[in-house]
Structures are given as structure tokens and as C-alpha cells.
Scaffold this motif. Structure first.
Motif, PDB file in Angstrom:
ATOM      1  N   GLY A   1       0.809  -1.213   0.000  1.00 33.74           N
ATOM      2  CA  GLY A   1       0.000   0.000   0.000  1.00 33.74           C
ATOM      3  C   GLY A   1       0.843   1.264   0.000  1.00 33.74           C
ATOM      4  N   VAL A   2       1.906   1.273   0.783  1.00 38.61           N
ATOM      5  CA  VAL A   2       2.772   2.455   0.837  1.00 38.61           C
ATOM      6  C   VAL A   2       3.489   2.646  -0.501  1.00 38.61           C
ATOM      7  CG1 VAL A   2       4.850   3.408   1.928  1.00 38.61           C
ATOM      8  CG2 VAL A   2       3.048   2.415   3.330  1.00 38.61           C
ATOM      9  N   ILE A   3       3.968   1.579  -1.099  1.00 39.42           N
ATOM     10  CA  ILE A   3       4.627   1.684  -2.406  1.00 39.42           C
ATOM     11  C   ILE A   3       3.644   2.190  -3.454  1.00 39.42           C
ATOM     12  CG2 ILE A   3       5.638   0.320  -4.283  1.00 39.42           C
ATOM     13  CD1 ILE A   3       6.934  -1.416  -2.071  1.00 39.42           C
ATOM     14  N   ALA A   4       2.404   1.727  -3.408  1.00 42.85           N
ATOM     15  CA  ALA A   4       1.396   2.192  -4.360  1.00 42.85           C
ATOM     16  C   ALA A   4       1.107   3.680  -4.176  1.00 42.85           C
ATOM     17  CB  ALA A   4       0.116   1.378  -4.202  1.00 42.85           C
ATOM     18  N   LEU A   5       1.004   4.125  -2.933  1.00 42.62           N
ATOM     19  CA  LEU A   5       0.726   5.542  -2.689  1.00 42.62           C
ATOM     20  C   LEU A   5       1.893   6.431  -3.110  1.00 42.62           C
ATOM     21  CD1 LEU A   5      -1.148   5.379   0.724  1.00 42.62           C
ATOM     22  CD2 LEU A   5      -2.092   5.908  -1.527  1.00 42.62           C
ATOM     23  N   VAL A   6       3.107   5.981  -2.880  1.00 42.74           N
ATOM     24  CA  VAL A   6       4.279   6.759  -3.299  1.00 42.74           C
ATOM     25  C   VAL A   6       4.353   6.822  -4.822  1.00 42.74           C
ATOM     26  CG1 VAL A   6       6.809   6.760  -3.303  1.00 42.74           C
ATOM     27  CG2 VAL A   6       5.578   6.376  -1.178  1.00 42.74           C
ATOM     28  N   THR A   7       4.067   5.708  -5.487  1.00 43.26           N
ATOM     29  CA  THR A   7       4.064   5.692  -6.952  1.00 43.26           C
ATOM     30  C   THR A   7       3.010   6.652  -7.502  1.00 43.26           C
ATOM     31  OG1 THR A   7       4.776   3.392  -6.927  1.00 43.26           O
ATOM     32  CG2 THR A   7       3.824   4.205  -8.970  1.00 43.26           C
ATOM     33  N   ALA A   8       1.823   6.639  -6.923  1.00 41.66           N
ATOM     34  CA  ALA A   8       0.764   7.542  -7.374  1.00 41.66           C
ATOM     35  C   ALA A   8       1.134   9.000  -7.107  1.00 41.66           C
ATOM     36  CB  ALA A   8      -0.549   7.198  -6.679  1.00 41.66           C
ATOM     37  N   PHE A   9       1.797   9.261  -5.983  1.00 44.42           N
ATOM     38  CA  PHE A   9       2.223  10.629  -5.669  1.00 44.42           C
ATOM     39  C   PHE A   9       3.175  11.158  -6.742  1.00 44.42           C
ATOM     40  CE2 PHE A   9       5.545  13.317  -3.811  1.00 44.42           C
ATOM     41  CZ  PHE A   9       4.780  14.412  -3.440  1.00 44.42           C
ATOM     42  N   PHE A  10       4.170  10.348  -7.112  1.00 44.56           N
ATOM     43  CA  PHE A  10       5.124  10.795  -8.119  1.00 44.56           C
ATOM     44  C   PHE A  10       4.492  10.875  -9.503  1.00 44.56           C
ATOM     45  CE2 PHE A  10       8.303   9.512  -4.892  1.00 44.56           C
ATOM     46  CZ  PHE A  10       8.934  10.739  -4.786  1.00 44.56           C
ATOM     47  N   ALA A  11       3.523  10.033  -9.799  1.00 43.74           N
ATOM     48  CA  ALA A  11       2.817  10.127 -11.077  1.00 43.74           C
ATOM     49  C   ALA A  11       2.033  11.428 -11.162  1.00 43.74           C
ATOM     50  CB  ALA A  11       1.887   8.929 -11.251  1.00 43.74           C
ATOM     51  N   ARG A  12       1.362  11.788 -10.061  1.00 42.35           N
ATOM     52  CA  ARG A  12       0.605  13.048 -10.051  1.00 42.35           C
ATOM     53  C   ARG A  12       1.537  14.251 -10.153  1.00 42.35           C
ATOM     54  NH1 ARG A  12      -4.470  14.661  -8.579  1.00 42.35           N
ATOM     55  NH2 ARG A  12      -4.960  12.597  -7.789  1.00 42.35           N
ATOM     56  N   ARG A  13       2.654  14.189  -9.435  1.00 43.86           N
ATOM     57  CA  ARG A  13       3.580  15.318  -9.435  1.00 43.86           C
ATOM     58  C   ARG A  13       4.204  15.534 -10.811  1.00 43.86           C
ATOM     59  NH1 ARG A  13       8.629  15.801  -5.371  1.00 43.86           N
ATOM     60  NH2 ARG A  13       9.752  14.875  -7.115  1.00 43.86           N
ATOM     61  N   SER A  14       4.600  14.449 -11.468  1.00 42.46           N
ATOM     62  CA  SER A  14       5.208  14.604 -12.786  1.00 42.46           C
ATOM     63  C   SER A  14       4.178  15.058 -13.818  1.00 42.46           C
ATOM     64  CB  SER A  14       5.887  13.305 -13.221  1.00 42.46           C
ATOM     65  OG  SER A  14       4.939  12.286 -13.400  1.00 42.46           O
ATOM     66  N   ALA A  15       2.949  14.594 -13.694  1.00 41.94           N
ATOM     67  CA  ALA A  15       1.907  15.049 -14.619  1.00 41.94           C
ATOM     68  C   ALA A  15       1.586  16.520 -14.403  1.00 41.94           C
ATOM     69  CB  ALA A  15       0.652  14.202 -14.445  1.00 41.94           C
ATOM     70  N   THR A  16       1.587  16.954 -13.164  1.00 43.85           N
ATOM     71  CA  THR A  16       1.310  18.359 -12.866  1.00 43.85           C
ATOM     72  C   THR A  16       2.415  19.249 -13.427  1.00 43.85           C
ATOM     73  OG1 THR A  16       0.145  17.726 -10.863  1.00 43.85           O
ATOM     74  CG2 THR A  16       0.856  20.004 -11.012  1.00 43.85           C
ATOM     75  N   ARG A  17       3.645  18.792 -13.333  1.00 46.42           N
ATOM     76  CA  ARG A  17       4.752  19.581 -13.888  1.00 46.42           C
ATOM     77  C   ARG A  17       4.642  19.712 -15.404  1.00 46.42           C
ATOM     78  NH1 ARG A  17      10.214  17.730 -10.647  1.00 46.42           N
ATOM     79  NH2 ARG A  17       9.573  18.589  -8.637  1.00 46.42           N
ATOM     80  N   ARG A  18       4.100  18.704 -16.076  1.00 49.22           N
ATOM     81  CA  ARG A  18       3.922  18.768 -17.522  1.00 49.22           C
ATOM     82  C   ARG A  18       2.654  19.521 -17.905  1.00 49.22           C
ATOM     83  NH1 ARG A  18       5.113  13.052 -17.158  1.00 49.22           N
ATOM     84  NH2 ARG A  18       2.875  12.756 -17.403  1.00 49.22           N
ATOM     85  N   GLY A  19       1.836  19.854 -16.927  1.00 49.39           N
ATOM     86  CA  GLY A  19       0.591  20.563 -17.203  1.00 49.39           C
ATOM     87  C   GLY A  19      -0.536  19.654 -17.632  1.00 49.39           C
ATOM     88  N   GLU A  20      -0.438  18.377 -17.305  1.00 51.81           N
ATOM     89  CA  GLU A  20      -1.464  17.408 -17.681  1.00 51.81           C
ATOM     90  C   GLU A  20      -2.191  16.922 -16.435  1.00 51.81           C
ATOM     91  OE1 GLU A  20       0.724  14.322 -19.556  1.00 51.81           O
ATOM     92  OE2 GLU A  20       1.456  15.579 -21.182  1.00 51.81           O
ATOM     93  N   SER A  21      -3.262  16.189 -16.668  1.00 53.25           N
ATOM     94  CA  SER A  21      -3.967  15.588 -15.538  1.00 53.25           C
ATOM     95  C   SER A  21      -3.300  14.255 -15.190  1.00 53.25           C
ATOM     96  CB  SER A  21      -5.435  15.375 -15.868  1.00 53.25           C
ATOM     97  OG  SER A  21      -5.555  14.492 -16.958  1.00 53.25           O
ATOM     98  N   MET A  22      -3.617  13.761 -14.016  1.00 51.49           N
ATOM     99  CA  MET A  22      -3.029  12.504 -13.571  1.00 51.49           C
ATOM    100  C   MET A  22      -3.493  11.373 -14.479  1.00 51.49           C
ATOM    101  SD  MET A  22      -3.126  10.983  -9.763  1.00 51.49           S
ATOM    102  CE  MET A  22      -2.362   9.465  -9.303  1.00 51.49           C
ATOM    103  N   PRO A  23      -2.570  10.485 -14.881  1.00 51.49           N
ATOM    104  CA  PRO A  23      -2.976   9.375 -15.748  1.00 51.49           C
ATOM    105  C   PRO A  23      -3.938   8.428 -15.043  1.00 51.49           C
ATOM    106  CG  PRO A  23      -0.655   9.180 -15.133  1.00 51.49           C
ATOM    107  CD  PRO A  23      -1.150  10.475 -14.590  1.00 51.49           C
ATOM    108  N   ALA A  24      -4.697   7.699 -15.835  1.00 48.18           N
ATOM    109  CA  ALA A  24      -5.703   6.791 -15.270  1.00 48.18           C
ATOM    110  C   ALA A  24      -5.065   5.696 -14.429  1.00 48.18           C
ATOM    111  CB  ALA A  24      -6.539   6.179 -16.387  1.00 48.18           C
TER     112      ALA A  24
END
Length: 62
Positions: free
Chosen positions: A14-37
């Protein structure tokens, strides 16, 4: 000494999944996109696993 296997298995996953989702959201935000599905799905799975660990700890007290 008996170890409850659910928190031992679910908590790290669960912690690994949450950390992965956090970095996915952060990188998408930096690119100006929405979080991937897949990031949203991973975040949901991580939250469910962490909540299961919390529920098991409240119900059976470890």
C-alpha cells in the motif's frame, strides 16, 4: 510469537502504491497534464490496502 500476515503484506504494498501515485501526479502536474488513469487506479488500490491494515489493527489490536 505469532505475526499477523495481513499488515505485513498489505502495508508495504500500500505504501509503495501511494508513493508511486504521488510521483505520477507530481510529474503530470509539472507537464501541465492531468493525472494518468493508471495513477488514479494505483492510488485507489494503495488507499484500500492501507485502510485494510488500519481496520485489522482496530478490530483485532496488534
Amino acid at each position: 510469537m505469532q505475526a499477523d500476515w495481513l499488515p505485513i503484506v498489505f502495508a508495504p504494498i500500500g505504501v509503495i502504491a501511494l508513493v508511486t501515485a504521488f510521483f505520477a501526479r507530481r510529474s503530470a502536474t509539472r507537464r501541465g497534464e492531468s493525472m494518468p488513469a493508471w495513477g488514479t487506479a494505483v492510488q485507489g488500490v494503495g488507499m484500500v490496502l492501507v485502510m485494510c491494515v488500519a481496520l485489522v489493527n482496530m478490530a483485532w489490536g496488534t
